[in-house]
Structures are given as structure tokens and as C-alpha cells.
Design an enzyme around this catalytic site. Structure first.
Site, mmCIF file in Angstrom:
data_model
loop_
_atom_site.group_PDB
_atom_site.id
_atom_site.type_symbol
_atom_site.label_atom_id
_atom_site.label_comp_id
_atom_site.label_asym_id
_atom_site.label_seq_id
_atom_site.Cartn_x
_atom_site.Cartn_y
_atom_site.Cartn_z
ATOM 1 C CG ASP A 1 -0.273 -0.387 2.519
ATOM 2 O OD1 ASP A 1 0.962 -0.437 2.560
ATOM 3 O OD2 ASP A 1 -0.992 -0.631 3.501
ATOM 4 C CG HIS B 1 -5.967 -1.732 8.490
ATOM 5 N ND1 HIS B 1 -6.189 -0.678 9.345
ATOM 6 C CD2 HIS B 1 -4.618 -1.737 8.270
ATOM 7 C CE1 HIS B 1 -5.048 -0.084 9.626
ATOM 8 N NE2 HIS B 1 -4.072 -0.711 8.996
HETATM 9 C C1 GLP Z 1 -0.518 0.565 8.550
HETATM 10 C C2 GLP Z 1 -0.201 -0.303 7.336
HETATM 11 C C3 GLP Z 1 -0.484 -1.757 7.615
HETATM 12 C C4 GLP Z 1 0.092 -2.163 8.956
HETATM 13 C C5 GLP Z 1 -0.561 -1.358 10.036
HETATM 14 C C6 GLP Z 1 -0.133 -1.736 11.430
HETATM 15 O O1 GLP Z 1 -1.833 0.980 8.607
HETATM 16 N N1 GLP Z 1 -0.904 0.081 6.178
HETATM 17 O O2 GLP Z 1 0.052 -2.551 6.565
HETATM 18 O O3 GLP Z 1 -0.125 -3.529 9.173
HETATM 19 O O4 GLP Z 1 -0.199 -0.002 9.789
HETATM 20 O O5 GLP Z 1 1.050 -1.105 11.766
HETATM 21 P P1 GLP Z 1 1.904 -1.318 13.053
HETATM 22 O O6 GLP Z 1 2.779 -2.477 12.769
HETATM 23 O O7 GLP Z 1 2.675 -0.036 13.185
HETATM 24 O O8 GLP Z 1 0.967 -1.541 14.183
#
Ligand code: GLP
Length: 236
Positions: A67, A138
Site C-alpha cells: 500500500d 485491516h
Molecule cells: C498501517 C499499514 C499496515 C500495517 C498497520 C499496522 O496501517 N498500512 O500494513 O499492518 O499499519 O502497523 P503497526 O505495525 O505499526 O501496528
């Protein structure tokens, strides 16, 4: 599904990196689906160490990311292209021409999204897809919805995602409101899926996603239908 609960973030990073390194060693021309967020940073650090120790060679690997924020170009320090360059690509011998991140500044998103999906198909699919998980469930930026969206698409970010990601920006108002994300089809067609999650705040959503009903309101729950998923979770 293999659900591995592990003691520390360091161990999580080491284990995830081992799984990715094994993929690269077994198939040097593999296609890695890569993720951003804070969780995979430790995994990428370990992979850089593996590369520096001569354990893995990225010269024939291709990568495709999940993304990108709409409105940020690759030079913006919060863009996911910048993140990938900074946290992995600049430190290993992957050919940057073989690394793909959606274009956050496309003029024609229908075209950009269709080309992104076609690229994955032309690669013959993703060999190993690394994922994190958002607190609303998500994956990539596939936000809770009434359907599982198959194709790469532009999405309105949920207020909880904007809040969660505000920590990376100077001000919450600077967090983009939209993103472009790979859809579920490419993720579900990956030969292997590796999801990493860290912290007590992810416990609830993991429970719902992997042990509750499959429901597009919890996007990650569709992974229950994937034949080869490994989840690595560390509470600390
Ligand atoms: C963002 C990304 C995701 C990721 C999520 C969680 O929203 N688009 O791909 O999984 O963050 O991130 P973190 O690992 O910082 O909790």
C-alpha cells in the site's frame, strides 16, 4: 494456520526474518510481498544483518508492497516507498527497479490499480506475503467494509487508522485521508502468508480475526481460509 506466540519483539523479528530468509534461499527469484508499519521494522533489520553476514542474496528477488498513502510521493518521509528504501532496500542488494510500491501520486488511479494487479499476476503471484495488522483488523489498507474487495483500490482510511498512524506525523491533520491498497485477491493468492503482530493492543483483534467469524468488518479474518498462514504474536 500456525499461530505462534513468542516472548519478545526481538524473537518475533528473528523468527519472521528466518522465514523470509528461508524463502529467499529456497527460491532466489522469489516475489516477496512486503509490508510497512512499525512491526516489521525489526524483521527488516534482521534481514539486513543476514545480508551483511552473507546468508542471503537479494539480487534476483522481486518485491511488491501492499500500500501507499494517496498524496505522498516517494520522497516524502512518511511515504511507504521512503519507508521501504530506508528500512530495507537501501541496505541490501535488491535491484530497486524490481521493487514496487503503489504510486501515491497517480493521475489515473483506475489505471494504476489495474496495472498493480496485473503486475502481480504477471509475476505468477506472490511467493511469500508479509503482513501486519491494524487495530481495526485491516491488512494492507483493506479497511472494515461490507465486502472483501478483491482488486487493488483507493480507500478512505478509517478514523481509528488515522489516529493510530498520527504518531508518525507532526500533526494528525497531516495524515492522508486516503490510501491505495492491494486488494484481497493478490494477498489470498500468495503461496504463503506471514503475519506479524506486536503489543497488548493487538490481542483483541487477533482473537477476532483468527478465532472469530469470517467477516469483511474484520478484513484479516479472511486469512482463516488461506492454506498456509503463519501468525507470530508477541505481547511485549
Ligand atoms: C498501517 C499499514 C499496515 C500495517 C498497520 C499496522 O496501517 N498500512 O500494513 O499492518 O499499519 O502497523 P503497526 O505495525 O505499526 O501496528
Amino acid at each position: 494456520m500456525k499461530f505462534i506466540t513468542i516472548k519478545s519483539y526481538d524473537e518475533l523479528s528473528a523468527k519472521a526474518a528466518d522465514i523470509i530468509a528461508a524463502q529467499v534461499i529456497m527460491k532466489p527469484t522469489c516475489v516477496l510481498g512486503l509490508a510497512t508499519g512499525s512491526t516489521p521494522i525489526g524483521t527488516y533489520k534482521r534481514l539486513i544483518e543476514d545480508y551483511n553476514n552473507g546468508k542471503i542474496d537479494f539480487s534476483t528477488v522481486k518485491s511488491i508492497n501492499l500500500d501507499e498513502y494517496v498524496g505522498l510521493d516517494g520522497n516524502h518521509d512518511q511515504s511507504y516507498r521512503y519507508f521501504m528504501n530506508n528500512n530495507l532496500f537501501n541496505h541490501v542488494n535488491i535491484d530497486k527497479a524490481n521493487t514496487y510500491v503503489p504510486n501515491g501520486c497517480a493521475t489515473d488511479y483506475d489505471k494504476e490499480c489495474a496495472e498493480y494487479d496485473k503486475r502481480v499476476q504477471d509475476f505468477g503471484g506472490i511467493d511469500l506475503q508479509l503482513l501486519g495488522i491494524g487495530i481495526d483488523g485491516h491488512i494492507g489498507f483493506n479497511e472494515p467494509d461490507s465486502i472483501f474487495t478483491k482488486e487493488t483500490h483507493v480507500v478512505d482510511l478509517h478514523p481509528s487508522t488515522i489516529d493510530a498512524n498520527a504518531r508518525f506525523f507532526e500533526d494528525k491533520s497531516l495524515v492522508p485521508k486516503k490510501a491505495v491498497t492491494m486488494g484481497m485477491l493478490s494477498i489470498m493468492q500468495a503461496k504463503k502468508v506471514l503475519l506479524v503482530a506486536n503489543g497488548a493492543n493487538k490481542k483483541d483483534i487477533l482473537e477476532k480475526a483468527f478465532f472469530g467469524p469470517i467477516n469483511p468488518q474484520i478484513p484479516a479474518s479472511i486469512l482463516q481460509l488461506h492454506p498456509d498462514v503463519t501468525v507470530i504474536y508477541s505481547e511485549n
